[in-house]
Design a protein around this motif. Structure first.
Motif, PDB file in Angstrom:
ATOM      1  N   UNK A   1     -30.303  15.461  32.564  1.00  0.00           N
ATOM      2  CA  UNK A   1     -31.202  17.452  32.070  1.00  0.00           C
ATOM      3  C   UNK A   1     -29.273  17.699  32.296  1.00  0.00           C
ATOM      4  N   UNK A   2     -28.696  16.834  32.232  1.00  0.00           N
ATOM      5  CA  UNK A   2     -27.544  17.431  31.994  1.00  0.00           C
ATOM      6  C   UNK A   2     -26.779  17.799  30.597  1.00  0.00           C
ATOM      7  N   UNK A   3     -26.747  18.989  30.326  1.00  0.00           N
ATOM      8  CA  UNK A   3     -25.856  19.590  28.617  1.00  0.00           C
ATOM      9  C   UNK A   3     -25.020  19.233  28.402  1.00  0.00           C
ATOM     10  N   UNK A   4     -24.480  18.809  27.470  1.00  0.00           N
ATOM     11  CA  UNK A   4     -23.656  17.973  26.891  1.00  0.00           C
ATOM     12  C   UNK A   4     -22.698  18.308  25.939  1.00  0.00           C
ATOM     13  N   UNK A   5     -21.792  18.728  25.287  1.00  0.00           N
ATOM     14  CA  UNK A   5     -21.094  18.563  24.206  1.00  0.00           C
ATOM     15  C   UNK A   5     -19.532  17.771  23.856  1.00  0.00           C
ATOM     16  N   UNK A   6     -19.762  17.400  23.065  1.00  0.00           N
ATOM     17  CA  UNK A   6     -18.571  16.446  22.378  1.00  0.00           C
ATOM     18  C   UNK A   6     -18.434  16.961  21.132  1.00  0.00           C
ATOM     19  N   UNK A   7     -16.806  16.373  21.008  1.00  0.00           N
ATOM     20  CA  UNK A   7     -16.212  16.970  19.907  1.00  0.00           C
ATOM     21  C   UNK A   7     -15.691  15.169  19.998  1.00  0.00           C
ATOM     22  N   UNK A   8     -15.349  14.476  18.570  1.00  0.00           N
ATOM     23  CA  UNK A   8     -15.368  13.573  18.348  1.00  0.00           C
ATOM     24  C   UNK A   8     -14.349  13.388  17.445  1.00  0.00           C
ATOM     25  N   UNK A   9     -13.122  13.005  17.767  1.00  0.00           N
ATOM     26  CA  UNK A   9     -11.458  13.211  16.913  1.00  0.00           C
ATOM     27  C   UNK A   9     -12.022  12.374  16.001  1.00  0.00           C
ATOM     28  N   UNK A  10     -12.119  12.177  13.962  1.00  0.00           N
ATOM     29  CA  UNK A  10     -11.853  11.405  13.258  1.00  0.00           C
ATOM     30  C   UNK A  10     -10.362  10.765  12.430  1.00  0.00           C
ATOM     31  N   UNK A  11     -10.624  10.179  12.052  1.00  0.00           N
ATOM     32  CA  UNK A  11      -9.278  10.086  10.963  1.00  0.00           C
ATOM     33  C   UNK A  11      -9.746  10.757   9.493  1.00  0.00           C
ATOM     34  N   UNK A  12      -9.308  11.282   9.451  1.00  0.00           N
ATOM     35  CA  UNK A  12      -9.460  12.384   8.009  1.00  0.00           C
ATOM     36  C   UNK A  12      -9.785  11.191   6.780  1.00  0.00           C
TER      37      UNK A  12
END
Length: 322
Positions: free
Chosen positions: A76-87
């Motif tokens: 029950x841990x609210x978590x956001x992810x910012x995933x950096x991808x190659x273009x």
């Protein structure tokens, strides 16, 4: 700054997921919108804890992040992810492999995942990363995981962007040498040996333990966690290691320094964007074109042209446009 920015920012701060997604899109596409949104949400930032996941391409970072999200949901841990991808070379947008691999968790309201292109900035992140993290923070996400596109010798900005940096290695890849060459040994707050079911995992652990003793005593003893992320094994231990590092930083006062590093990265990124834009504009002026022609004719030195351009860049003012 585009119309409706204030309303969009207000809905973002209220926790509207759709507003956050739309704001991140506008921030990535239009620097003026990024600055305008950040100005509005600034009073609501400074609450989130950021975790950087970095390592060589193919180390299983995305699989590990997906497993961390599943564990977060169970706890029950609210978590956001910012995933950096190659273009993508075809669409010029982010390759959404990270989001696809995290698909099992993204339907849960306790999880928010966003992919963003990383090629606009040279440190394994993107130019928008700091402002995007602040937007997620303002939207009320208490934990934000930043996954880099994959590191080399110069792609180490994650140490400034994250409060805890997790370096992911694999057995059998010569990671002992790579960790020293790329500076990963110095930036790691937590080491994760992923794909630990493979031969060589124990040897890699022993190598890391030996290398970590070479620098003498340190205030934080870097833990080494072995995982098989695709099976979910050892993932809860990664969260425990992150939490232990957070406690250490809070009690030692280092967390304040990490936040200062993040703000320096954010400001430096904005300054670089403004300078880059003004530099592009300076090339098209008649004065600079004439100066370059004199260089071609051997009548002027490169330093003379660079000085002229610098004057034009600095004459543009001292604030980012909004």
């Amino acid at each position: 700054m585009s119309d409706g920015t204030a309303d969009l920012a207000a809905r973002l701060v209220a926790g509207d997921r759709a507003a956050l997604a739309r704001a991140l899109t506008r921030m990535e596409r239009t620097p003026a919108d990024a600055v305008g949104i950040d100005r509005i949400i600034a009073p609501h930032t400074g609450r989130a804890y950021t975790v950087g996941i970095t390592g060589a391409p193919g180390a299983g970072k995305s699989t590990l992040v997906g497993a961390l999200l599943e564990q977060a949901v169970r706890e029950d841990r609210r978590t956001a992810v910012l995933a950096l991808d190659p273009r993508s070379p075809f669409t010029h947008g982010a390759i959404l492999g990270d989001r696809m691999r995290m698909e099992r968790s993204t339907a849960d309201e306790r999880v928010f995942v966003r992919s963003m292109t990383a090629d606009a900035h040279g440190g394994g992140l993107s130019a928008t990363t700091p402002l995007a993290v602040r937007a997620m923070d303002a939207a009320g996400w208490p934990v934000i995981v930043i996954e880099t596109v994959g590191v080399g010798q110069s792609e180490l900005d994650i140490v400034e962007a994250a409060h805890t940096t997790v370096v992911v290695l694999n057995p059998g890849w010569g990671d002992e040498v790579q960790s020293v060459k790329a500076g990963l040994l110095e930036i790691a707050d937590v080491f994760v040996i992923n794909k630990a079911e493979r031969d060589g995992a124990d040897e890699l652990r022993h190598d890391l333990e030996r290398l970590l003793t070479l620098g003498g005593a340190r205030p934080w003893r870097v833990p080494i966690v072995q995982t098989s992320a695709h099976e979910g094994l050892g993932v809860s231990d990664v969260w425990r290691a992150i939490e232990a590092h957070r406690t250490h930083q809070t009690e030692s006062g280092l967390l304040v320094r990490r936040r200062e590093q993040f703000h320096r990265l954010a400001v430096r990124t904005l300054v670089n964007q403004v300078i880059s834009a003004r530099l592009d504009n300076a090339w098209d002026t008649a004065e600079v074109k004439s100066a370059l022609a004199m260089v071609d004719a051997g009548q002027s030195a490169l330093a003379d042209v660079s000085g002229l351009i610098l004057e034009k860049v600095l004459a543009g003012g001292g604030q980012a446009d909004a």
